[in-house]
Design a protein around this motif. Structure first.
Motif, PDB file in Angstrom:
ATOM      1  N   GLY A 161       0.832  -1.213   0.000  1.00 46.86           N
ATOM      2  CA  GLY A 161       0.000   0.000   0.000  1.00 46.86           C
ATOM      3  C   GLY A 161       0.861   1.256   0.000  1.00 46.86           C
ATOM      4  N   GLY A 162       1.919   1.245   0.799  1.00 48.44           N
ATOM      5  CA  GLY A 162       2.845   2.376   0.827  1.00 48.44           C
ATOM      6  C   GLY A 162       3.553   2.576  -0.501  1.00 48.44           C
ATOM      7  N   MET A 163       3.954   1.461  -1.089  1.00 46.15           N
ATOM      8  CA  MET A 163       4.591   1.527  -2.404  1.00 46.15           C
ATOM      9  C   MET A 163       3.637   2.136  -3.427  1.00 46.15           C
ATOM     10  N   ALA A 164       2.377   1.727  -3.380  1.00 43.88           N
ATOM     11  CA  ALA A 164       1.375   2.267  -4.310  1.00 43.88           C
ATOM     12  C   ALA A 164       1.204   3.774  -4.105  1.00 43.88           C
ATOM     13  N   CYS A 165       1.224   4.233  -2.859  1.00 42.90           N
ATOM     14  CA  CYS A 165       1.113   5.676  -2.587  1.00 42.90           C
ATOM     15  C   CYS A 165       2.271   6.441  -3.218  1.00 42.90           C
ATOM     16  N   ILE A 166       3.485   5.958  -3.022  1.00 40.45           N
ATOM     17  CA  ILE A 166       4.659   6.668  -3.524  1.00 40.45           C
ATOM     18  C   ILE A 166       4.681   6.659  -5.047  1.00 40.45           C
ATOM     19  N   ILE A 167       4.373   5.532  -5.648  1.00 41.07           N
ATOM     20  CA  ILE A 167       4.325   5.472  -7.114  1.00 41.07           C
ATOM     21  C   ILE A 167       3.197   6.359  -7.645  1.00 41.07           C
ATOM     22  N   GLY A 168       2.063   6.343  -6.958  1.00 44.07           N
ATOM     23  CA  GLY A 168       0.946   7.197  -7.363  1.00 44.07           C
ATOM     24  C   GLY A 168       1.299   8.668  -7.272  1.00 44.07           C
ATOM     25  N   ALA A 169       2.015   9.053  -6.210  1.00 46.11           N
ATOM     26  CA  ALA A 169       2.420  10.452  -6.060  1.00 46.11           C
ATOM     27  C   ALA A 169       3.390  10.861  -7.165  1.00 46.11           C
ATOM     28  N   TYR A 170       4.299   9.973  -7.517  1.00 44.06           N
ATOM     29  CA  TYR A 170       5.247  10.278  -8.587  1.00 44.06           C
ATOM     30  C   TYR A 170       4.517  10.409  -9.929  1.00 44.06           C
ATOM     31  N   PHE A 171       3.572   9.522 -10.177  1.00 44.89           N
ATOM     32  CA  PHE A 171       2.778   9.615 -11.403  1.00 44.89           C
ATOM     33  C   PHE A 171       1.993  10.932 -11.416  1.00 44.89           C
ATOM     34  N   TYR A 172       1.383  11.271 -10.283  1.00 47.55           N
ATOM     35  CA  TYR A 172       0.624  12.521 -10.169  1.00 47.55           C
ATOM     36  C   TYR A 172       1.519  13.723 -10.476  1.00 47.55           C
ATOM     37  N   LEU A 173       2.723  13.728  -9.922  1.00 45.57           N
ATOM     38  CA  LEU A 173       3.665  14.826 -10.170  1.00 45.57           C
ATOM     39  C   LEU A 173       4.010  14.918 -11.651  1.00 45.57           C
ATOM     40  N   ALA A 229       2.292  13.657 -14.261  1.00 46.59           N
ATOM     41  CA  ALA A 229       1.143  13.838 -15.153  1.00 46.59           C
ATOM     42  C   ALA A 229       0.438  15.185 -14.982  1.00 46.59           C
ATOM     43  N   SER A 230       0.626  15.837 -13.856  1.00 47.82           N
ATOM     44  CA  SER A 230      -0.102  17.077 -13.576  1.00 47.82           C
ATOM     45  C   SER A 230       0.650  18.292 -14.083  1.00 47.82           C
ATOM     46  N   GLU A 231      -0.118  19.200 -14.643  1.00 53.16           N
ATOM     47  CA  GLU A 231       0.459  20.465 -15.108  1.00 53.16           C
ATOM     48  C   GLU A 231       0.908  21.314 -13.906  1.00 53.16           C
ATOM     49  N   LYS A 232       0.057  21.362 -12.891  1.00 53.83           N
ATOM     50  CA  LYS A 232       0.366  22.123 -11.682  1.00 53.83           C
ATOM     51  C   LYS A 232      -0.088  21.290 -10.477  1.00 53.83           C
ATOM     52  N   PRO A 233       0.766  20.382  -9.991  1.00 55.72           N
ATOM     53  CA  PRO A 233       0.353  19.485  -8.903  1.00 55.72           C
ATOM     54  C   PRO A 233       0.111  20.237  -7.595  1.00 55.72           C
ATOM     55  N   ASN A 234      -0.890  19.782  -6.879  1.00 58.52           N
ATOM     56  CA  ASN A 234      -1.197  20.315  -5.555  1.00 58.52           C
ATOM     57  C   ASN A 234      -0.162  19.758  -4.576  1.00 58.52           C
ATOM     58  N   PRO A 235       0.623  20.623  -3.915  1.00 53.77           N
ATOM     59  CA  PRO A 235       1.673  20.121  -3.033  1.00 53.77           C
ATOM     60  C   PRO A 235       1.123  19.351  -1.832  1.00 53.77           C
ATOM     61  N   PHE A 236      -0.085  19.659  -1.410  1.00 53.73           N
ATOM     62  CA  PHE A 236      -0.667  18.938  -0.279  1.00 53.73           C
ATOM     63  C   PHE A 236      -0.977  17.487  -0.661  1.00 53.73           C
ATOM     64  N   ILE A 237      -1.475  17.292  -1.866  1.00 54.95           N
ATOM     65  CA  ILE A 237      -1.734  15.931  -2.345  1.00 54.95           C
ATOM     66  C   ILE A 237      -0.409  15.201  -2.558  1.00 54.95           C
ATOM     67  N   LEU A 238       0.522  15.849  -3.232  1.00 56.06           N
ATOM     68  CA  LEU A 238       1.804  15.231  -3.545  1.00 56.06           C
ATOM     69  C   LEU A 238       2.560  14.818  -2.282  1.00 56.06           C
ATOM     70  N   HIS A 239       2.800  15.761  -1.392  1.00 52.41           N
ATOM     71  CA  HIS A 239       3.603  15.472  -0.201  1.00 52.41           C
ATOM     72  C   HIS A 239       2.832  14.645   0.819  1.00 52.41           C
ATOM     73  N   GLY A 240       1.530  14.859   0.906  1.00 52.36           N
ATOM     74  CA  GLY A 240       0.718  14.045   1.816  1.00 52.36           C
ATOM     75  C   GLY A 240       0.705  12.580   1.409  1.00 52.36           C
ATOM     76  N   THR A 241       0.596  12.333   0.104  1.00 49.46           N
ATOM     77  CA  THR A 241       0.610  10.953  -0.386  1.00 49.46           C
ATOM     78  C   THR A 241       1.988  10.331  -0.187  1.00 49.46           C
ATOM     79  N   ASN A 242       3.037  11.094  -0.422  1.00 52.25           N
ATOM     80  CA  ASN A 242       4.388  10.580  -0.169  1.00 52.25           C
ATOM     81  C   ASN A 242       4.607  10.268   1.303  1.00 52.25           C
ATOM     82  N   LEU A 243       4.103  11.132   2.176  1.00 48.76           N
ATOM     83  CA  LEU A 243       4.238  10.892   3.612  1.00 48.76           C
ATOM     84  C   LEU A 243       3.475   9.644   4.037  1.00 48.76           C
ATOM     85  N   ALA A 244       2.265   9.480   3.530  1.00 52.55           N
ATOM     86  CA  ALA A 244       1.487   8.273   3.845  1.00 52.55           C
ATOM     87  C   ALA A 244       2.214   7.031   3.346  1.00 52.55           C
ATOM     88  N   GLY A 245       2.761   7.097   2.146  1.00 51.58           N
ATOM     89  CA  GLY A 245       3.502   5.962   1.605  1.00 51.58           C
ATOM     90  C   GLY A 245       4.712   5.615   2.439  1.00 51.58           C
TER      91      GLY A 245
END
Length: 90
Positions: free
Chosen positions: A14-26, A28-44
């Motif tokens: 699950g943690g691995m999925a969070c970190i990979i998802g955050a990297y994909f989000y970063l 794929a996104s034109e302007k990533p939300n830092p709260f989503i990005l860093h929050g997902t990385n922290l959870a992972g």
């Protein structure tokens, strides 16, 4: 259950999925939300740390510590920037 796949390994996946998802989000996104990005990385990092405490791999555990610290720093930076924007609008 698959041999060697216990609850701690599942949590780690699950943690691995969070970190990979955050990297994909970063990526794929034109302007990533830092709260989503860093929050997902922290959870992972937290979920992977739970797994690594039981299935110890010291280099990976140290890596997750740094990953979590960078995510916390990123969240703190995002909070400061949001506050500065609100003050600038007043």
């Amino acid at each position: 259950m698959i041999d060697g796949l216990d609850i701690y390994s599942i949590v780690g996946f699950g943690g691995m999925a969070c970190i990979i998802g955050a990297y994909f989000y970063l990526t794929a996104s034109e302007k990533p939300n830092p709260f989503i990005l860093h929050g997902t990385n922290l959870a992972g990092a937290a979920l992977l740390t739970v797994s690594l405490v039981v299935h110890t791999n010291l280099p990976s555990l140290v890596l997750e510590g740094f990953w979590a610290a960078i995510a916390i720093w990123g969240l703190a930076k995002a909070v400061r920037e949001r506050r500065a924007q609100k003050v600038g609008r007043l």
